[in-house]
Motif scaffolding. Structure first.
Motif, PDB file in Angstrom:
ATOM      1  N   TYR A  36       0.830  -1.209   0.000  1.00 27.62           N
ATOM      2  CA  TYR A  36       0.000   0.000   0.000  1.00 27.62           C
ATOM      3  C   TYR A  36       0.863   1.257   0.000  1.00 27.62           C
ATOM      4  O   TYR A  36       0.502   2.279  -0.582  1.00 27.62           O
ATOM      5  CB  TYR A  36      -0.972  -0.015   1.192  1.00 27.62           C
ATOM      6  CG  TYR A  36      -0.388   0.459   2.504  1.00 27.62           C
ATOM      7  CD1 TYR A  36      -0.487   1.796   2.887  1.00 27.62           C
ATOM      8  CD2 TYR A  36       0.254  -0.424   3.358  1.00 27.62           C
ATOM      9  CE1 TYR A  36       0.031   2.234   4.093  1.00 27.62           C
ATOM     10  CE2 TYR A  36       0.788   0.009   4.560  1.00 27.62           C
ATOM     11  CZ  TYR A  36       0.671   1.329   4.922  1.00 27.62           C
ATOM     12  OH  TYR A  36       1.195   1.764   6.111  1.00 27.62           O
ATOM     13  N   THR A  49     -10.890   2.847  -5.390  1.00 28.00           N
ATOM     14  CA  THR A  49     -10.448   1.574  -4.814  1.00 28.00           C
ATOM     15  C   THR A  49     -10.603   0.438  -5.813  1.00 28.00           C
ATOM     16  O   THR A  49      -9.746  -0.442  -5.913  1.00 28.00           O
ATOM     17  CB  THR A  49     -11.246   1.259  -3.533  1.00 28.00           C
ATOM     18  OG1 THR A  49     -12.653   1.342  -3.816  1.00 28.00           O
ATOM     19  CG2 THR A  49     -10.888   2.201  -2.417  1.00 28.00           C
ATOM     20  N   ALA A  87      -9.111  -4.088   0.877  1.00 31.75           N
ATOM     21  CA  ALA A  87      -8.642  -3.453   2.111  1.00 31.75           C
ATOM     22  C   ALA A  87      -7.347  -2.695   1.881  1.00 31.75           C
ATOM     23  O   ALA A  87      -7.142  -1.602   2.419  1.00 31.75           O
ATOM     24  CB  ALA A  87      -8.447  -4.512   3.195  1.00 31.75           C
ATOM     25  N   THR A  88      -6.456  -3.266   1.054  1.00 27.55           N
ATOM     26  CA  THR A  88      -5.189  -2.596   0.748  1.00 27.55           C
ATOM     27  C   THR A  88      -5.437  -1.334  -0.067  1.00 27.55           C
ATOM     28  O   THR A  88      -4.829  -0.288   0.171  1.00 27.55           O
ATOM     29  CB  THR A  88      -4.250  -3.545  -0.017  1.00 27.55           C
ATOM     30  OG1 THR A  88      -4.046  -4.719   0.757  1.00 27.55           O
ATOM     31  CG2 THR A  88      -2.911  -2.883  -0.302  1.00 27.55           C
ATOM     32  N   THR A 131      -8.100   0.495  -0.075  1.00 27.24           N
ATOM     33  CA  THR A 131      -8.686   1.504   0.805  1.00 27.24           C
ATOM     34  C   THR A 131      -7.615   2.180   1.650  1.00 27.24           C
ATOM     35  O   THR A 131      -7.659   3.390   1.887  1.00 27.24           O
ATOM     36  CB  THR A 131      -9.748   0.866   1.721  1.00 27.24           C
ATOM     37  OG1 THR A 131     -10.721   0.191   0.917  1.00 27.24           O
ATOM     38  CG2 THR A 131     -10.446   1.906   2.573  1.00 27.24           C
ATOM     39  N   LYS A 132      -6.627   1.399   2.083  1.00 28.41           N
ATOM     40  CA  LYS A 132      -5.553   1.971   2.902  1.00 28.41           C
ATOM     41  C   LYS A 132      -4.675   2.911   2.078  1.00 28.41           C
ATOM     42  O   LYS A 132      -4.131   3.878   2.605  1.00 28.41           O
ATOM     43  CB  LYS A 132      -4.711   0.858   3.521  1.00 28.41           C
ATOM     44  CG  LYS A 132      -3.755   1.380   4.582  1.00 28.41           C
ATOM     45  CD  LYS A 132      -3.254   0.296   5.495  1.00 28.41           C
ATOM     46  CE  LYS A 132      -2.435   0.879   6.635  1.00 28.41           C
ATOM     47  NZ  LYS A 132      -1.987  -0.136   7.592  1.00 28.41           N
ATOM     48  N   ALA A 153      -6.566   6.098   2.100  1.00 28.10           N
ATOM     49  CA  ALA A 153      -6.570   6.652   3.451  1.00 28.10           C
ATOM     50  C   ALA A 153      -5.230   7.314   3.765  1.00 28.10           C
ATOM     51  O   ALA A 153      -5.176   8.380   4.397  1.00 28.10           O
ATOM     52  CB  ALA A 153      -6.869   5.558   4.473  1.00 28.10           C
ATOM     53  N   THR A 154      -4.131   6.705   3.304  1.00 24.60           N
ATOM     54  CA  THR A 154      -2.794   7.268   3.521  1.00 24.60           C
ATOM     55  C   THR A 154      -2.664   8.623   2.826  1.00 24.60           C
ATOM     56  O   THR A 154      -2.176   9.598   3.413  1.00 24.60           O
ATOM     57  CB  THR A 154      -1.721   6.304   2.989  1.00 24.60           C
ATOM     58  OG1 THR A 154      -1.808   5.071   3.704  1.00 24.60           O
ATOM     59  CG2 THR A 154      -0.326   6.890   3.154  1.00 24.60           C
ATOM     60  N   GLY A 201     -10.486  -0.491   5.430  1.00 27.96           N
ATOM     61  CA  GLY A 201      -9.180   0.099   5.180  1.00 27.96           C
ATOM     62  C   GLY A 201      -8.310   0.265   6.404  1.00 27.96           C
ATOM     63  O   GLY A 201      -7.087   0.135   6.321  1.00 27.96           O
ATOM     64  N   GLU A 202      -8.928   0.531   7.562  1.00 25.77           N
ATOM     65  CA  GLU A 202      -8.132   0.887   8.734  1.00 25.77           C
ATOM     66  C   GLU A 202      -8.452   0.070   9.973  1.00 25.77           C
ATOM     67  O   GLU A 202      -7.836   0.262  11.017  1.00 25.77           O
ATOM     68  CB  GLU A 202      -8.328   2.368   9.037  1.00 25.77           C
ATOM     69  CG  GLU A 202      -7.957   3.277   7.879  1.00 25.77           C
ATOM     70  CD  GLU A 202      -8.317   4.718   8.145  1.00 25.77           C
ATOM     71  OE1 GLU A 202      -7.939   5.240   9.204  1.00 25.77           O
ATOM     72  OE2 GLU A 202      -9.003   5.315   7.292  1.00 25.77           O
ATOM     73  N   ARG A 233      -2.173  -7.063   8.247  1.00 21.77           N
ATOM     74  CA  ARG A 233      -1.495  -5.892   8.789  1.00 21.77           C
ATOM     75  C   ARG A 233      -0.001  -6.163   8.978  1.00 21.77           C
ATOM     76  O   ARG A 233       0.827  -5.275   8.774  1.00 21.77           O
ATOM     77  CB  ARG A 233      -2.140  -5.463  10.104  1.00 21.77           C
ATOM     78  CG  ARG A 233      -3.638  -5.178   9.954  1.00 21.77           C
ATOM     79  CD  ARG A 233      -4.058  -3.939  10.709  1.00 21.77           C
ATOM     80  NE  ARG A 233      -5.481  -3.666  10.467  1.00 21.77           N
ATOM     81  CZ  ARG A 233      -5.930  -3.014   9.413  1.00 21.77           C
ATOM     82  NH1 ARG A 233      -5.086  -2.574   8.500  1.00 21.77           N
ATOM     83  NH2 ARG A 233      -7.231  -2.810   9.241  1.00 21.77           N
ATOM     84  N   GLN A 286       1.553  -5.750   5.620  1.00 20.53           N
ATOM     85  CA  GLN A 286       1.660  -4.342   5.242  1.00 20.53           C
ATOM     86  C   GLN A 286       2.785  -3.658   6.012  1.00 20.53           C
ATOM     87  O   GLN A 286       3.532  -2.848   5.467  1.00 20.53           O
ATOM     88  CB  GLN A 286       0.337  -3.629   5.515  1.00 20.53           C
ATOM     89  CG  GLN A 286      -0.774  -4.022   4.555  1.00 20.53           C
ATOM     90  CD  GLN A 286      -2.099  -3.379   4.912  1.00 20.53           C
ATOM     91  OE1 GLN A 286      -2.290  -2.900   6.021  1.00 20.53           O
ATOM     92  NE2 GLN A 286      -3.035  -3.369   3.979  1.00 20.53           N
TER      93      GLN A 286
END
Length: 310
Positions: A8, A33, A45-46, A48-49, A52-53, A103-104, A237, A240
């Motif tokens: 990510y 996404t 999920a990745t 979305t992250k 988000a970053t 995402g988080e 996680r 990541q």
């Protein structure tokens, strides 16, 4: 040696360079996404992250009705601040909350965070979903409901349980926060969850066992799937954070493991010949392997307790 950046982080860095170079200009839509999943072969999920970053860095912001666009969120004028808040639906609120949790993680979810992403006041959300506990329940119901049972009924008891278990696994795979949000000892009374329990109860009904045994069978199936799925989020996680898959991480432990096997005379491990044996650790394979064992054992147990398998 410095560990390689997580996937990510690499993708976020690529988009950051596009923004800084002017390839992506303020006001233009950033990759969604779905586009990130398609173009980079990553999980939702990745993806979305990634966004988000970039949002935390002020490089992009969410614009209701448009998506994620380049640039920080615009400052509202006094007139705009007094303007009526946009009308929402319960579905929009729940889906926004699911996106945050995807995402988080569920720990990042709050009514304020959802309200910020939707561009409304925190108090406005209570009209649609009640408080946070009620919101999480609706998230669970929606997430499970996204994986409906096929219209065609299973032809055997085993297929019925396999179908329920694999649908649950797919839901957990898509929403890593979901296993921890569902209780084993105090199950939430939600329609979509009850459908799964009912599917297992129908499957074991052919054995002619008593009601208590049927319920224990259903709880056992649910507990197995959820138990394995609870490892999905920590593993994602860890990957990541470290930039290493479980297999890559295990590879770095081989020398230490071989030394401990010899030091403590662990015959079972020694027989595996870890010096040359490469184990492909995969949670999907583990789930399927364990599901087969569980169903084999369940068949023997139920047959002994009451009626023969039909």
């Amino acid at each position: 040696m410095r560990a390689e950046a997580a996937p990510y982080q690499q993708i976020a860095a690529e988009i950051r360079r596009s923004i800084e170079s002017g390839k992506l200009r303020p006001g233009e839509r950033a990759p969604s996404t779905r586009a990130l999943v398609r173009d980079h072969g990553i999980a939702m999920a990745t993806a979305t992250k990634v966004l988000a970053t970039l949002q935390q860095e002020g490089l992009v912001h969410s614009r209701p009705g448009v998506g994620t666009v380049v640039g920080p969120p615009p400052r509202l004028s006094a007139t705009q601040q007094r303007a009526p808040e946009p009308s929402l639906s319960r579905e929009e609120v729940v889906r926004s909350a699911i996106a945050i949790a995807d995402g988080e993680g569920l720990a990042a979810l709050s009514m304020r965070r959802v309200a910020t992403d939707l561009g409304v006041s925190t108090m406005a959300l209570y009209r649609y979903v009640g408080g946070k506990d009620a919101l999480v329940l609706q998230m669970v119901e929606t997430a499970v409901g996204d994986f409906p049972f096929p219209a065609k009924r299973p032809t055997s008891w085993r297929e019925g349980i396999e179908t329920a278990a694999r649908l649950q696994w797919s839901a957990y795979r898509a929403h890593l926060w979901l296993p921890a949000a569902i209780s084993l000892s105090r199950p939430q009374v939600l329609p979509n969850l009850l459908v799964h329990t009912d599917a297992v109860l129908r499957a074991v009904s052919g054995f002619g066992v008593d009601a208590s045994t049927s319920l224990y069978a259903a709880i056992t199936v649910f507990g197995y799937v959820r138990g394995v799925a609870l490892n999905l989020e920590p593993e994602a996680r860890a990957e990541q954070d470290t930039g290493m898959t479980a297999d890559e991480w295990s590879g770095h432990q081989t020398d230490q493991l071989v030394a401990l096997i010899g030091q403590h005379d662990l015959a079972g491990f020694r027989a595996l010949d870890f010096g040359s044996f490469e184990f492909d650790y995969d949670l999907d394979q583990l789930f399927e392997f364990g599901l087969g064992i569980m169903l084999d054992g369940l068949a023997v147990k139920l047959q002994r307790m009451r009626a023969p398998l039909r």
